[in-house]
Design a protein around this motif. Structure first.
Motif, PDB file in Angstrom:
ATOM      1  N   ALA A   1      -2.905   6.150  -8.870  1.00  0.00           N
ATOM      2  CA  ALA A   1      -1.724   5.328  -9.164  1.00  0.00           C
ATOM      3  C   ALA A   1      -1.905   4.543 -10.453  1.00  0.00           C
ATOM      4  CB  ALA A   1      -1.444   4.379  -7.999  1.00  0.00           C
ATOM      5  N   GLY A   2      -3.154   4.206 -10.775  1.00  0.00           N
ATOM      6  CA  GLY A   2      -3.422   3.485 -12.014  1.00  0.00           C
ATOM      7  C   GLY A   2      -3.141   4.306 -13.259  1.00  0.00           C
TER       8      GLY A   2
ATOM      9  N   GLY B   1      14.230  14.994  -6.907  1.00  0.00           N
ATOM     10  CA  GLY B   1      15.356  14.082  -7.115  1.00  0.00           C
ATOM     11  C   GLY B   1      15.121  12.689  -6.581  1.00  0.00           C
ATOM     12  N   ALA B   2      14.088  12.515  -5.757  1.00  0.00           N
ATOM     13  CA  ALA B   2      13.786  11.197  -5.190  1.00  0.00           C
ATOM     14  C   ALA B   2      12.904  10.357  -6.109  1.00  0.00           C
ATOM     15  CB  ALA B   2      13.094  11.356  -3.837  1.00  0.00           C
ATOM     16  N   ALA B   3      12.235  10.989  -7.080  1.00  0.00           N
ATOM     17  CA  ALA B   3      11.203  10.304  -7.853  1.00  0.00           C
ATOM     18  C   ALA B   3      11.738   9.088  -8.614  1.00  0.00           C
ATOM     19  CB  ALA B   3      10.538  11.298  -8.815  1.00  0.00           C
ATOM     20  N   VAL B   4      12.659   9.321  -9.528  1.00  0.00           N
ATOM     21  CA  VAL B   4      13.166   8.218 -10.356  1.00  0.00           C
ATOM     22  C   VAL B   4      13.951   7.191  -9.534  1.00  0.00           C
ATOM     23  CG1 VAL B   4      14.661   7.639 -12.304  1.00  0.00           C
ATOM     24  CG2 VAL B   4      13.125   9.606 -12.460  1.00  0.00           C
ATOM     25  N   PRO B   5      14.826   7.605  -8.610  1.00  0.00           N
ATOM     26  CA  PRO B   5      15.505   6.599  -7.772  1.00  0.00           C
ATOM     27  C   PRO B   5      14.542   5.677  -7.036  1.00  0.00           C
ATOM     28  CG  PRO B   5      16.613   8.705  -7.547  1.00  0.00           C
ATOM     29  CD  PRO B   5      15.369   8.960  -8.360  1.00  0.00           C
ATOM     30  N   LEU B   6      13.454   6.230  -6.500  1.00  0.00           N
ATOM     31  CA  LEU B   6      12.496   5.384  -5.791  1.00  0.00           C
ATOM     32  C   LEU B   6      11.802   4.416  -6.740  1.00  0.00           C
ATOM     33  CD1 LEU B   6      10.833   7.718  -3.125  1.00  0.00           C
ATOM     34  CD2 LEU B   6      12.350   5.767  -2.751  1.00  0.00           C
TER      35      LEU B   6
ATOM     36  N   SER C   1       4.766   8.159   3.333  1.00  0.00           N
ATOM     37  CA  SER C   1       3.768   7.187   2.880  1.00  0.00           C
ATOM     38  C   SER C   1       2.996   6.566   4.041  1.00  0.00           C
ATOM     39  CB  SER C   1       4.436   6.082   2.057  1.00  0.00           C
ATOM     40  OG  SER C   1       5.307   5.307   2.872  1.00  0.00           O
ATOM     41  N   SER C   2       3.599   6.523   5.232  1.00  0.00           N
ATOM     42  CA  SER C   2       2.902   5.962   6.390  1.00  0.00           C
ATOM     43  C   SER C   2       1.679   6.798   6.742  1.00  0.00           C
ATOM     44  CB  SER C   2       3.844   5.870   7.599  1.00  0.00           C
ATOM     45  OG  SER C   2       4.254   7.163   8.031  1.00  0.00           O
TER      46      SER C   2
ATOM     47  N   LYS D   1       0.831  -1.212   0.000  1.00  0.00           N
ATOM     48  CA  LYS D   1       0.000   0.000   0.000  1.00  0.00           C
ATOM     49  C   LYS D   1       0.863   1.259   0.000  1.00  0.00           C
ATOM     50  CE  LYS D   1      -4.275  -1.598   2.226  1.00  0.00           C
ATOM     51  NZ  LYS D   1      -5.152  -1.425   3.405  1.00  0.00           N
ATOM     52  N   ARG D   2       1.942   1.219   0.747  1.00  0.00           N
ATOM     53  CA  ARG D   2       2.801   2.412   0.823  1.00  0.00           C
ATOM     54  C   ARG D   2       3.474   2.693  -0.515  1.00  0.00           C
ATOM     55  NH1 ARG D   2       5.719   2.421   6.760  1.00  0.00           N
ATOM     56  NH2 ARG D   2       6.516   4.415   5.938  1.00  0.00           N
ATOM     57  N   ILE D   3       3.856   1.648  -1.225  1.00  0.00           N
ATOM     58  CA  ILE D   3       4.417   1.835  -2.563  1.00  0.00           C
ATOM     59  C   ILE D   3       3.362   2.433  -3.493  1.00  0.00           C
ATOM     60  CG2 ILE D   3       5.255   0.630  -4.622  1.00  0.00           C
ATOM     61  CD1 ILE D   3       6.697  -1.326  -2.753  1.00  0.00           C
ATOM     62  N   THR D   4       2.157   1.867  -3.446  1.00  0.00           N
ATOM     63  CA  THR D   4       1.060   2.363  -4.286  1.00  0.00           C
ATOM     64  C   THR D   4       0.747   3.826  -3.994  1.00  0.00           C
ATOM     65  OG1 THR D   4       0.066   0.157  -4.424  1.00  0.00           O
ATOM     66  CG2 THR D   4      -1.369   2.030  -4.882  1.00  0.00           C
ATOM     67  N   SER D   5       0.773   4.200  -2.718  1.00  0.00           N
ATOM     68  CA  SER D   5       0.410   5.563  -2.321  1.00  0.00           C
ATOM     69  C   SER D   5       1.376   6.612  -2.861  1.00  0.00           C
ATOM     70  CB  SER D   5       0.344   5.660  -0.793  1.00  0.00           C
ATOM     71  OG  SER D   5       1.638   5.630  -0.216  1.00  0.00           O
TER      72      SER D   5
END
Length: 364
Positions: free
Chosen positions: A293-294, A71-76, A276-277, A19-23
């Motif tokens: 997210a879809g 800068g966190a977007a693509v690395p994550l 995300s928590s 869920k946290r990844i999806t969020s």
């Protein structure tokens, strides 16, 4: 007792981690849009020849949004892709088959669509003046140029330039058996080795070393069954905000002397993982983020070079790029790109769901 390293058996990612990844998926793509909407002073003056007067504080703010947080977007995404891949531990043929549908097919389709739209725009007298970049003139392409549009069109990026992420991810997936062997052979030393190259910005295996670092990190998290969310949760949200705030004076004081890019990226990544928590604690908020997210991949694919670039160029012609209006143009162009790109995806999904799924890599 030592943690057993994953070999042939997959493990189930916890529902909370999933869920946290999806969020985070849609939010991270939003920051990608911000990055590509950021008109830098050099591009404004030297490339577009705009009368561009941007106050320093706006430049600092935009850099914080695009380079520090963005800068966190693509690395994550590299971390998530690797973590999910190695946790499932599919056979190599199965992995390639799945990624051909989710990555390679949309990669090809969006590139072909972009070529067609470029050709049409360059053939209409009213729009042709806006598509005169010599490297993008379709009629001028020779045999090898048609291959380069999918790989290294301008020496660094493919024609659909945000797809460098997909290109590098596909390379890493193809090399994943070798990378997995090296990670098992040299344990954590492999991550240390790659991190040195990432800090220096030296490419390995023809991919961005920052991407390689997070891809390998994803392997270790999956192999040792460690949740990176639990690591991020060890600090309070206000502590991350403090660290992120401190990057601003550090950048201003040591801008020309030291490169804090990789360190900033790590802090930003941990910040979003921690954030995300909060997202999943509120059911209504999570429901909206899950729905969006879809459409995150679709927005990622459609937002540039045509949609976002067109909105940027139109807004830059209408809004005088002086003072506070530089910020207005940046925020307005980003917002319109996000809204139009998402609505386009929603409408396409409702009108022609098979076409949407095809362009979305099978994602629903």
């Amino acid at each position: 007792m030592k943690t057993q390293i994953l070999d042939k058996q997959s493990f189930q990612i916890s529902e909370e981690d999933s869920k946290r990844i999806t969020s985070l998926r849609f939010l991270l793509i939003v920051f990608v849009v911000f990055i590509h909407a950021n008109l830098t002073p050099d591009d404004a003056l030297n490339y577009y020849h705009y009368d561009f007067i941007q106050p320093k504080w706006i430049e600092v703010f935009k850099n914080f949004i695009c380079n520090t947080l963005g800068g966190a977007a693509v690395p994550l995404f590299f971390l998530f892709a690797s973590y999910l891949q190695f946790s499932k531990n599919d056979s190599y043929p199965t992995l390639l088959k799945k990624r051909s549908k989710s990555l390679l097919l949309p990669y090809i389709l969006w590139t072909v669509i972009t070529v067609i739209l470029y050709f049409i725009a360059q053939s209409i007298p009213q729009t042709a003046p806006y598509f005169q970049n010599p490297i993008n003139i379709v009629r001028a392409w020779k045999g090898f140029d048609w291959i380069k549009i999918f790989t290294y069109h301008n020496d660094i990026y493919p024609l659909v330039y945000q797809f460098w992420f997909l290109r590098d991810l596909m390379i890493l997936i193809i090399l994943s058996p070798i990378l997995k062997y090296l990670c098992k052979k040299f344990a954590g030393g492999m991550l240390v080795f790659v991190s040195v190259f990432a800090i220096k910005g030296i490419p390995i295996f023809c991919v961005n070393t920052g991407a390689l670092f997070f891809y390998i990190a994803g392997y270790y998290f999956a192999a040792y069954k460690i949740s990176f969310f639990k690591i991020a949760d060890k600090m309070k949200i206000y502590e991350y905000i403090t660290l992120l705030a401190l990057t601003i004076p550090f950048d201003l004081m040591f801008e020309s002397k030291y490169n804090f890019g990789f360190i900033k990226t790590l802090i930003s990544c941990l910040f979003f993982l921690k954030l995300s928590s909060s997202f999943i604690k509120h059911q209504n908020l999570y429901g909206k983020l899950k729905y969006l997210a879809g459409y995150s991949f679709f927005l990622y694919a459609v937002h540039t070079p045509l949609l976002g670039t067109s909105i940027n160029k139109i807004s830059q012609q209408i809004i005088p790029l002086h003072g506070i209006l530089c910020l207005v143009q940046f925020l307005l162009a980003s917002f319109l790109t996000i809204v139009f790109g998402t609505i386009f995806g929603i409408l396409l999904n409702k009108i022609c769901s098979p076409a949407f799924r095809l362009l979305n890599g099978g994602r629903k």
